[in-house]
Design an enzyme around this catalytic site. Structure first.
Site, short mmCIF file in Angstrom:
data_model
loop_
_atom_site.label_atom_id
_atom_site.label_comp_id
_atom_site.label_asym_id
_atom_site.label_seq_id
_atom_site.Cartn_x
_atom_site.Cartn_y
_atom_site.Cartn_z
N HIS A 68 -7.79 2.46 5.64
CA HIS A 68 -9.12 2.77 6.15
C HIS A 68 -9.86 1.45 6.36
CE1 HIS A 68 -8.15 6.89 5.43
NE2 HIS A 68 -7.93 6.67 4.15
N THR A 118 0.82 -1.21 0.00
CA THR A 118 0.00 0.00 0.00
C THR A 118 0.86 1.27 0.00
OG1 THR A 118 -1.72 1.23 1.15
CG2 THR A 118 -0.27 -0.07 2.52
N ARG A 119 0.28 2.34 -0.58
CA ARG A 119 0.94 3.65 -0.53
C ARG A 119 -0.02 4.68 0.05
NH1 ARG A 119 -1.51 5.04 -5.78
NH2 ARG A 119 -1.43 7.23 -5.26
N HIS A 174 -9.78 -1.22 3.61
CA HIS A 174 -8.52 -1.96 3.48
C HIS A 174 -8.42 -3.02 4.56
CE1 HIS A 174 -7.53 2.17 1.93
NE2 HIS A 174 -7.27 1.41 0.88
N ARG A 177 -8.11 -3.59 -7.14
CA ARG A 177 -8.53 -2.87 -8.34
C ARG A 177 -7.46 -1.82 -8.66
NH1 ARG A 177 -11.19 1.71 -9.28
NH2 ARG A 177 -12.68 1.76 -11.00
#
Ligand code: PPS
Length: 691
Positions: free
Chosen positions: A319, A314-315, A322, A408
């Site tokens: 939340h 992740t970058r 996730h 996605r």
């Protein structure tokens, strides 16, 4: 190269003994050297010749009359590195033999094997992978010897790449790509030897530096403080076809793609390739405890007995969506979870990694500690969508993971210059699926997660059967940024209060953030006059300090040694951008008013500033004819007469801004009105709030 520690040929054995002896006693006579390593003089001569040809030793003439004393032999840097590598491998072999004996006699392992060389008897994903580092002692010696080498000061991106090259994160790469490997990666996503590798990892440099080198030369790779991190033997030097690289790797030669923009406007013109010898890891002062190398993570998983690990790349801050996605992935794969955020370089404009890591730490206790671990990855992302997903998979496999989440639009770069997506939302999943076996990691694919209000839970959008009878809620990244910027509510169903608090701390509402107003236009267009009027209006409002960086003032105080060549203008604008970005970062208002004729430089400045606050480009669109007619400073006349060279609009180009935040016409409009138009724009962007 699992198991390679055990295979040491006679040739390597002889070379090692020769290098060790020359290192110990470079001044010794040939006879003494031959005796010390148990070779005949004839044999020694042959060995010396081949080691000299391979570039491992340097011969100096001592002008002695004794034939056997005439030459002195000492190790070159390449020889010292080779000796260090061989020493490490010999040691590893001995440790492995001891460990095997221990296991045979006692039924358990000795735990004596240095982690980087423990190569067998372990599940594949947990066995150590090769690194490019030499041992501590060898590194100390190499550091001293490398002091004489020509140095390349690595860019921030190159430091990230080098770290992962050296620690095995980019295994099987052994250095920066050679020309053959580069061509093959660009065209086929494979190295020359056929291994899957989708991303060109290249050492880009400027022409002057490239031309100063000879092929075969060793160079020292240093960080921005001058600390030596490794050495590289330059085997290749070439000028890449960057447009082709952009098309093939990123899908389009379009500057709206951040990596394509980097390729054309930041990366050097020439690439160097060759093997790297690792001396030390780049120094990180932040979050030291959470940065683990592939082998450290493998050791951690081994220790905890984690056989299956699913990695989440992740970058962004995490939340609730996730969290649900990672829970589901771990359940689906029946695996432990590695939250593996990128803290190297991400997309310009992303939340900075300091804030993000504080956010991750805040939500970590919502995960069961015994099954979840967080580790930071110093990767420089390229936002290459499908190719990037495959690359991320290979990197996670190197870090000991067995599963990898691809959601996605994985590593999506945003819209292209025609306003369309660069890649389809599930292209990354498709390419990954095609190569999954070779990557050596299983994909856990996810569709978009949305919140179903009636059931108060997150579900994958495509699995909701009763779409028409339930309320589906979702907040996009853009919408979240808007809400933060305007100080609006962020609902509990979307994120965790701890995360929102952190984000608000670093992203106060726009009306309290710093920003930059950047005027651009011809000399005499009215930039300075409008900028002055704007400054006074903003000072009258109060609240934030205002600084004016007018073209003439900057040239007097910051850039007095510069002229008007392209290079000097760029430097001038980058300096203005740097000062403005510091002002913006610290909550002030910077008003800049240079000509700034080149769009690429304006774009670079925009990127620097947008990391901290808004960048408002105002094109003062007075025509060149009108500026020349006014000719306030009498410069146009001189330019026409050829007395001033490279004059913008007369004998030097001006790229008209395509999408400025505001364009003001000055002909038939007074200054006060122009400044007021800017104030209205700032208000509409939420940068100044009505009290
Ligand atoms: S740049 O291109 O942005 O670096 O130029 P800048 O620093 O804004 O230029 C400041 C003023 O320098 C005067 N001047 C020239 N302008 C353009 N081309 C040439 N060759 C040149 N030589 C001197 C010019 O008066 C600029 O003034 P203003 O009116 O402030 O733009």
């Amino acid at each position: 190269m699992p198991g390679s520690a055990a295979i040491i040929t006679d040739e390597e054995d002889r070379l090692f003994r020769l290098l060790r002896q020359l290192d110990r006693a470079p001044e010794a006579s040939q006879r003494a050297t031959a005796e010390a390593i148990g070779l005949s003089l004839g044999r020694l001569n042959a060995e010396l010749r081949s080691a000299t040809d391979a570039g491992f030793i340097r011969v100096t003439d001592r002008n002695s009359s004794d034939r056997r004393q005439r030459y002195a032999y000492s190790l070159t840097l390449k020889g010292a590195a080779e000796k260090a590598r061989l020493t490490d491998r010999f040691l590893a072999r001995k440790f492995a033999e001891y460990d095997a004996l221990h296991a045979e006699l006692t039924g358990s392992h000795s735990h004596l094997i240095p982690v980087k060389h423990r190569t067998n008897l372990m599940q594949n994903n947990l066995a150590p992978i090769p690194e490019l580092y030499v041992s501590y002692d060898s590194a100390q010696k190499l550091k001293v010897e490398a002091a004489d080498l020509v140095s390349w000061d690595l860019t921030p991106r190159q430091i990230c790449d080098l770290e992962l090259l050296m620690n095995g994160g980019f295994n099987p790469l052994k250095g920066f790509l050679t020309e053959e490997d580069y061509d093959s990666v660009v065209d086929t996503m494979r190295l020359k030897d056929g291994s899957l590798w989708p991303m060109p990892i290249t050492l880009d440099v400027n022409e002057d530096f490239a031309q100063s080198l000879e092929i075969g030369q060793d160079i020292a790779l240093r960080d921005q403080e001058g600390v030596i991190l490794g050495t590289m033997t330059v085997t290749d030097r070439w000028e890449p076809n960057k447009s082709k690289e952009a098309e093939k790797v990123f899908g389009a030669d379009d500057l709206a793609h951040p990596a394509v923009n980097y390729l054309h406007n930041t990366a050097g013109k020439i690439y160097l390739g060759g093997p790297v010898t690792g001396i030390q890891q780049p120094v990180h002062y932040d979050f030291r405890g959470s940065r683990e190398t592939p082998n450290e993570l493998r050791a951690y998983f081994r220790k905890l007995g984690w056989r299956k690990v699913v990695a989440f790349q992740t970058r962004n801050p995490l939340h609730r969506a996730h969290q649900e996605l990672t829970f589901r992935a771990a359940r689906e794969a029946q695996a432990n979870l590695l939250i593996h955020p990128v803290v190297g370089m991400t997309k310009p404009g992303d939340v900075d990694h300091f804030t993000r890591v504080r956010c991750y730490e805040a939500v970590l206790d919502k995960y069961p500690a015994s099954t979840t671990h967080m580790s930071l990855l110093n990767l420089a992302m390229r936002m290459a969508g499908p190719r990037e997903a495959v690359w991320h998979g290979l990197i996670r496999a190197n870090h000991g993971c067995t599963h990898f989440i691809v959601g996605r639009d994985h590593a999506g770069p945003g819209k292209n210059s025609a306003g369309e997506d660069f890649y389809g939302p599930y292209d990354a999943q498709d390419l990954f699926r095609e190569h999954q076996d070779e990557i050596g990691i299983e994909m856990v694919d996810f569709k978009h997660m949305v919140y179903v209000q009636e059931r108060a839970q997150y579900e994958p959008a495509d699995e909701i059967k009763d779409k028409d009878s339930v309320t589906i809620l979702n907040i996009s990244g853009t919408e979240l940024r808007r809400r933060l910027a305007e100080g609006l509510e962020i609902p509990e169903w979307f994120s965790f209060p701890e995360v929102v608090k952190e984000l608000r701390r670093t992203r106060p509402p726009r009306s309290q953030q710093g920003f930059t107003v950047f005027f651009t236009g011809f000399s005499g267009s009215g930039k300075s006059t409008i900028a002055n009027a704007l400054m006074v209006k903003l000072m009258e409002m109060g609240g934030r300090p205002v600084t004016l960086l007018d073209g003439d003032i900057v040239r007097k105080n910051l850039s007095s040694e510069l002229g008007f060549s392209k290079e000097h203008r760029d430097l001038n604008i980058r300096r203005i951008g740097y000062v403005a970005s510091e002002i913006t970062k610290n909550g002030g208002i910077a008003i800049c008013a240079p000509i700034a004729p080149y769009s690429t430089t304006r774009r670079a400045v925009r990127e620097d500033i947008e990391a901290y606050g808004a960048f408002v480009e105002v094109h003062v669109a007075t025509s060149i004819e009108e500026c020349e007619r006014r000719d306030r400073k009498g410069l146009y006349k001189l330019a026409r007469e050829g007395k001033i060279k490279e004059f913008t609009g007369i004998s030097d180009p001006y790229d008209v801004p395509e999408n400025p935040e505001l364009r003001v016409e000055t002909e038939n409009v007074d200054v006060d009105n122009c400044a007021h138009q800017v104030i209205l724009k700032l208000e509409s962007m939420g940068l100044i709030a009505a009290n």
